[in-house]
Design a protein around this motif. Structure first.
Motif, PDB file in Angstrom:
ATOM      1  N   THR A  43       1.092  -7.352  -4.787  1.00 41.19           N
ATOM      2  CA  THR A  43       0.093  -8.031  -4.050  1.00 41.19           C
ATOM      3  C   THR A  43      -0.640  -9.250  -4.597  1.00 41.19           C
ATOM      4  O   THR A  43      -1.113 -10.233  -4.055  1.00 41.19           O
ATOM      5  CB  THR A  43      -0.965  -7.215  -3.657  1.00 41.19           C
ATOM      6  OG1 THR A  43      -1.570  -6.423  -4.608  1.00 41.19           O
ATOM      7  CG2 THR A  43      -0.644  -6.059  -2.737  1.00 41.19           C
ATOM      8  N   ASP A  44      -0.410  -9.400  -6.154  1.00 41.63           N
ATOM      9  CA  ASP A  44      -1.036 -10.390  -6.656  1.00 41.63           C
ATOM     10  C   ASP A  44      -0.404 -11.822  -6.558  1.00 41.63           C
ATOM     11  O   ASP A  44      -1.332 -12.679  -6.260  1.00 41.63           O
ATOM     12  CB  ASP A  44      -1.232  -9.947  -8.365  1.00 41.63           C
ATOM     13  CG  ASP A  44       0.055  -9.781  -8.893  1.00 41.63           C
ATOM     14  OD1 ASP A  44       1.141  -9.421  -8.117  1.00 41.63           O
ATOM     15  OD2 ASP A  44       0.190  -9.856 -10.145  1.00 41.63           O
ATOM     16  N   TYR A  45       0.785 -11.865  -6.560  1.00 49.83           N
ATOM     17  CA  TYR A  45       1.426 -12.995  -6.049  1.00 49.83           C
ATOM     18  C   TYR A  45       1.109 -13.544  -4.712  1.00 49.83           C
ATOM     19  O   TYR A  45       1.777 -14.400  -4.323  1.00 49.83           O
ATOM     20  CB  TYR A  45       2.684 -13.037  -6.786  1.00 49.83           C
ATOM     21  CG  TYR A  45       3.809 -12.224  -6.407  1.00 49.83           C
ATOM     22  CD1 TYR A  45       4.465 -12.307  -5.068  1.00 49.83           C
ATOM     23  CD2 TYR A  45       4.059 -11.180  -7.148  1.00 49.83           C
ATOM     24  CE1 TYR A  45       5.377 -11.222  -4.779  1.00 49.83           C
ATOM     25  CE2 TYR A  45       5.105 -10.056  -6.723  1.00 49.83           C
ATOM     26  CZ  TYR A  45       5.659 -10.354  -5.608  1.00 49.83           C
ATOM     27  OH  TYR A  45       6.640  -9.286  -5.066  1.00 49.83           O
ATOM     28  N   ALA A 271       6.906  -7.740   3.939  1.00 53.27           N
ATOM     29  CA  ALA A 271       5.721  -8.289   4.450  1.00 53.27           C
ATOM     30  C   ALA A 271       4.908  -6.982   4.609  1.00 53.27           C
ATOM     31  O   ALA A 271       3.743  -6.816   4.520  1.00 53.27           O
ATOM     32  CB  ALA A 271       5.792  -9.273   5.611  1.00 53.27           C
ATOM     33  N   ARG A 272       5.637  -5.980   5.327  1.00 52.76           N
ATOM     34  CA  ARG A 272       4.806  -4.676   5.685  1.00 52.76           C
ATOM     35  C   ARG A 272       4.388  -3.852   4.574  1.00 52.76           C
ATOM     36  O   ARG A 272       3.241  -3.519   4.676  1.00 52.76           O
ATOM     37  CB  ARG A 272       5.732  -3.851   6.340  1.00 52.76           C
ATOM     38  CG  ARG A 272       5.152  -2.655   7.293  1.00 52.76           C
ATOM     39  CD  ARG A 272       6.060  -1.968   8.209  1.00 52.76           C
ATOM     40  NE  ARG A 272       7.430  -1.648   7.687  1.00 52.76           N
ATOM     41  CZ  ARG A 272       8.652  -1.732   8.368  1.00 52.76           C
ATOM     42  NH1 ARG A 272       8.431  -1.901   9.611  1.00 52.76           N
ATOM     43  NH2 ARG A 272       9.747  -1.208   7.624  1.00 52.76           N
ATOM     44  N   HIS A 273       5.109  -4.271   3.701  1.00 55.82           N
ATOM     45  CA  HIS A 273       4.468  -3.511   2.309  1.00 55.82           C
ATOM     46  C   HIS A 273       3.235  -4.186   1.802  1.00 55.82           C
ATOM     47  O   HIS A 273       2.313  -3.503   1.502  1.00 55.82           O
ATOM     48  CB  HIS A 273       5.391  -3.434   1.164  1.00 55.82           C
ATOM     49  CG  HIS A 273       4.790  -3.303  -0.030  1.00 55.82           C
ATOM     50  ND1 HIS A 273       4.224  -1.837  -0.479  1.00 55.82           N
ATOM     51  CD2 HIS A 273       4.392  -4.009  -1.228  1.00 55.82           C
ATOM     52  CE1 HIS A 273       3.753  -1.978  -1.659  1.00 55.82           C
ATOM     53  NE2 HIS A 273       3.849  -3.322  -2.054  1.00 55.82           N
ATOM     54  N   VAL A 274       3.352  -5.368   1.878  1.00 56.47           N
ATOM     55  CA  VAL A 274       2.100  -6.245   1.044  1.00 56.47           C
ATOM     56  C   VAL A 274       1.045  -5.949   2.059  1.00 56.47           C
ATOM     57  O   VAL A 274       0.043  -5.927   1.482  1.00 56.47           O
ATOM     58  CB  VAL A 274       2.662  -7.722   1.163  1.00 56.47           C
ATOM     59  CG1 VAL A 274       1.447  -8.504   0.514  1.00 56.47           C
ATOM     60  CG2 VAL A 274       3.771  -7.987   0.033  1.00 56.47           C
ATOM     61  N   VAL A 275       1.252  -6.165   3.498  1.00 60.84           N
ATOM     62  CA  VAL A 275      -0.173  -6.108   4.405  1.00 60.84           C
ATOM     63  C   VAL A 275      -0.507  -4.564   4.031  1.00 60.84           C
ATOM     64  O   VAL A 275      -1.863  -4.357   4.052  1.00 60.84           O
ATOM     65  CB  VAL A 275       0.467  -6.415   5.741  1.00 60.84           C
ATOM     66  CG1 VAL A 275      -0.946  -6.194   6.645  1.00 60.84           C
ATOM     67  CG2 VAL A 275       0.775  -8.042   5.925  1.00 60.84           C
ATOM     68  N   SER A 276       0.194  -3.889   4.139  1.00 62.12           N
ATOM     69  CA  SER A 276      -0.208  -2.236   4.083  1.00 62.12           C
ATOM     70  C   SER A 276      -0.853  -1.869   2.785  1.00 62.12           C
ATOM     71  O   SER A 276      -1.709  -1.324   2.878  1.00 62.12           O
ATOM     72  CB  SER A 276       0.808  -1.552   4.608  1.00 62.12           C
ATOM     73  OG  SER A 276       1.862  -1.323   3.500  1.00 62.12           O
ATOM     74  N   GLU A 277      -0.249  -2.460   1.697  1.00 62.02           N
ATOM     75  CA  GLU A 277      -0.789  -2.218   0.392  1.00 62.02           C
ATOM     76  C   GLU A 277      -2.138  -2.762   0.008  1.00 62.02           C
ATOM     77  O   GLU A 277      -3.132  -2.050  -0.372  1.00 62.02           O
ATOM     78  CB  GLU A 277       0.056  -2.849  -0.638  1.00 62.02           C
ATOM     79  CG  GLU A 277      -0.168  -2.491  -2.108  1.00 62.02           C
ATOM     80  CD  GLU A 277       0.342  -1.114  -2.316  1.00 62.02           C
ATOM     81  OE1 GLU A 277       0.059  -1.008  -3.596  1.00 62.02           O
ATOM     82  OE2 GLU A 277       0.464  -0.061  -1.795  1.00 62.02           O
ATOM     83  N   ASN A 278      -2.268  -3.965   0.764  1.00 61.77           N
ATOM     84  CA  ASN A 278      -3.632  -4.582   0.841  1.00 61.77           C
ATOM     85  C   ASN A 278      -4.710  -3.682   1.398  1.00 61.77           C
ATOM     86  O   ASN A 278      -5.825  -3.607   0.925  1.00 61.77           O
ATOM     87  CB  ASN A 278      -3.640  -6.159   1.411  1.00 61.77           C
ATOM     88  CG  ASN A 278      -3.032  -7.176   0.435  1.00 61.77           C
ATOM     89  OD1 ASN A 278      -3.521  -7.188  -0.688  1.00 61.77           O
ATOM     90  ND2 ASN A 278      -2.557  -8.046   1.105  1.00 61.77           N
ATOM     91  N   ALA A 279      -4.439  -3.157   2.606  1.00 62.74           N
ATOM     92  CA  ALA A 279      -5.355  -2.594   3.167  1.00 62.74           C
ATOM     93  C   ALA A 279      -5.587  -1.114   2.433  1.00 62.74           C
ATOM     94  O   ALA A 279      -6.706  -0.479   2.381  1.00 62.74           O
ATOM     95  CB  ALA A 279      -4.574  -1.924   4.545  1.00 62.74           C
ATOM     96  N   ARG A 280      -4.318  -0.532   1.683  1.00 64.99           N
ATOM     97  CA  ARG A 280      -4.658   0.492   1.064  1.00 64.99           C
ATOM     98  C   ARG A 280      -5.656   0.418  -0.312  1.00 64.99           C
ATOM     99  O   ARG A 280      -6.477   1.204  -0.620  1.00 64.99           O
ATOM    100  CB  ARG A 280      -3.431   1.142   0.389  1.00 64.99           C
ATOM    101  CG  ARG A 280      -2.477   1.841   1.705  1.00 64.99           C
ATOM    102  CD  ARG A 280      -1.323   2.537   0.952  1.00 64.99           C
ATOM    103  NE  ARG A 280      -0.303   1.521   0.703  1.00 64.99           N
ATOM    104  CZ  ARG A 280       0.803   1.267   1.513  1.00 64.99           C
ATOM    105  NH1 ARG A 280       0.739   1.655   2.662  1.00 64.99           N
ATOM    106  NH2 ARG A 280       1.652   0.204   1.233  1.00 64.99           N
ATOM    107  N   VAL A 281      -5.694  -0.912  -0.922  1.00 70.33           N
ATOM    108  CA  VAL A 281      -6.511  -1.143  -1.800  1.00 70.33           C
ATOM    109  C   VAL A 281      -7.974  -1.353  -1.358  1.00 70.33           C
ATOM    110  O   VAL A 281      -8.697  -0.514  -1.877  1.00 70.33           O
ATOM    111  CB  VAL A 281      -6.181  -2.623  -2.444  1.00 70.33           C
ATOM    112  CG1 VAL A 281      -7.229  -2.808  -3.462  1.00 70.33           C
ATOM    113  CG2 VAL A 281      -4.748  -2.446  -3.140  1.00 70.33           C
TER     114      VAL A 281
END
Length: 388
Positions: A43-45, A271-281
């Protein structure tokens, strides 16, 4: 099993060996830690959210200022090897491997107009290399802080992070984000660092698992990853392509997976990983701040692994095996950490189940004829600092 509580700093060793290598005493020694990311991978980049802790395992660097227009670097892990580069050749040399991380920081300082002169550096690295625990950032940050202190430079922590990131991205050629260097510089003992990479805002979130009878077990699968390889860069490019297709500057701007409908195939998955990962954080941070039982973050850890495995395709059979075995042994959540393609996994376990979990993983790895993993309990520790 290493509990993670043993001292990882070895300043005496670096200080004593410095005189043997360079024939004089250093001006001081500095340390910077590796990190393990509780959640927020890749998610950082994408200008998203991350939640790392610093480890007690550090890179220690003894440093001396010299009158020569040369940077010399040596490592206790590479006995008898001293790499010497003239300051004028920092931008143009063929040095590769471990020494390039140190030289890159000095080069980046000079590129930005800071008056860095001759240096003798001796590195002692205690962060496991290739384990996804950010040994490279630990090296970079230890040198960055040392140079700041020795030359009395007026640079902020954000400047130091930027210098270290540039050294890794541009000088070494690993297209990583800011997570690793930010964690190494900014983490504090007993806390996790909640960092909004897009805005730079950050906060320390208390992370006292021991008080809740919990431990964060790190399982180094002994399958080293290499982020300078093409797969990592490809993932970053795919995220950029997905953002462009959605008409946004970065995937950070997408808050709901429903908005990804215009995408398909690989770009949709990434994209689905990044968006869902941000929500998990964000959910994990809310849970930790609400004084709920830390066990409640476990499902988010496991969901993160499934997303990294299926949508981002950066897991390995060893990482999957470590995660599955830890969950079967009673872990509340588990996931791979770091860039992937090897490295480590973490598992949130009851303290009194730590050894049983390790034993289960060791047996499963042996049965699969994998190299035996290394394990330790992660203790939230301090960021970069001067030792002597």
């Amino acid at each position: 099993m290493n509990t993670g509580a043993e001292p990882a700093e070895r300043p005496t060793s670096a200080l004593e060996s410095y005189r043997e290598v360079y024939g004089t005493a250093p001006d001081g020694s500095w340390a910077a830690p590796g990190r393990v990311n509780i959640i927020g991978e890749h998610t950082d980049y994408n200008n998203g959210y991350v939640l790392p802790i610093a480890l007690p395992h550090v890179a220690t660097c003894a440093v001396g200022v010299t009158d020569a227009d040369v940077v010399r670097v040596a490592s206790l892990q590479k006995p008898g090897e001293v790499v010497s580069v003239e300051l004028a050749r920092l931008a143009d040399n063929d040095v590769a491997g471990w020494a390039r991380y140190l030289l890159g920081v000095v080069h980046e300082y000079r590129q930005r107009g800071h008056p860095i002169g001759g240096l003798d550096l001796l590195l002692d690295g205690a962060v496991p290399v290739g384990a996804g625990l950010s040994s490279s950032a630990a090296i970079e940050c230890s040198i960055a802080v040392a140079a700041r202190d020795l030359f009395g430079l007026k640079v902020s922590d954000d400047d130091l992070i930027s210098i270290a990131v540039a050294a890794e991205n541009d000088y070494v050629g690993a297209p990583t984000g800011r997570l690793d260097q930010s964690a190494s510089m900014l983490c504090t003992a007993g806390c996790a660092l909640f960092l909004d990479v897009g805005t730079g805002e950050r906060a320390q979130v208390p992370f006292d698992l021991a008080a809740a009878g919990l431990a964060l077990l790190v399982i180094d699968t002994n399958t080293p990853h290499r982020l300078v390889a093409g797969e990592y860069a490809q993932r970053r490019k795919q995220c950029e392509q997905a953002a462009a297709a959605l008409g946004v500057a970065s995937l950070r701007e997408i808050a709901d997976v429903a908005a990804l409908e215009p995408l398909d195939g690989v770009l949709l998955q990434r994209a689905r990983h990044v968006v869902s990962e941000n929500a998990r954080v964000l959910e994990v941070v809310d849970l930790l701040r609400s004084d709920q039982d830390p066990r409640t973050i476990g499902p988010n850890l496991t969901a993160s692994h499934a997303s990294l495995r299926d949508d981002f395709a950066v897991s390995t059979i060893q990482l999957d095996t470590a995660v599955e075995t830890a969950l079967e042994a009673g872990a509340f959540g588990a996931r791979m950490v770091g860039g992937g393609f090897g490295g480590s996994a973490i598992a949130l376990v009851d303290t009194d189940r730590t050894h049983a979990t390790v034993d289960a993983v060791l047996r499963r790895f042996a049965a699969a004829d994998f190299i035996a993993p290394r394990t330790f309990v992660a203790i939230p520790s301090a960021g970069a600092r001067r030792l002597t």
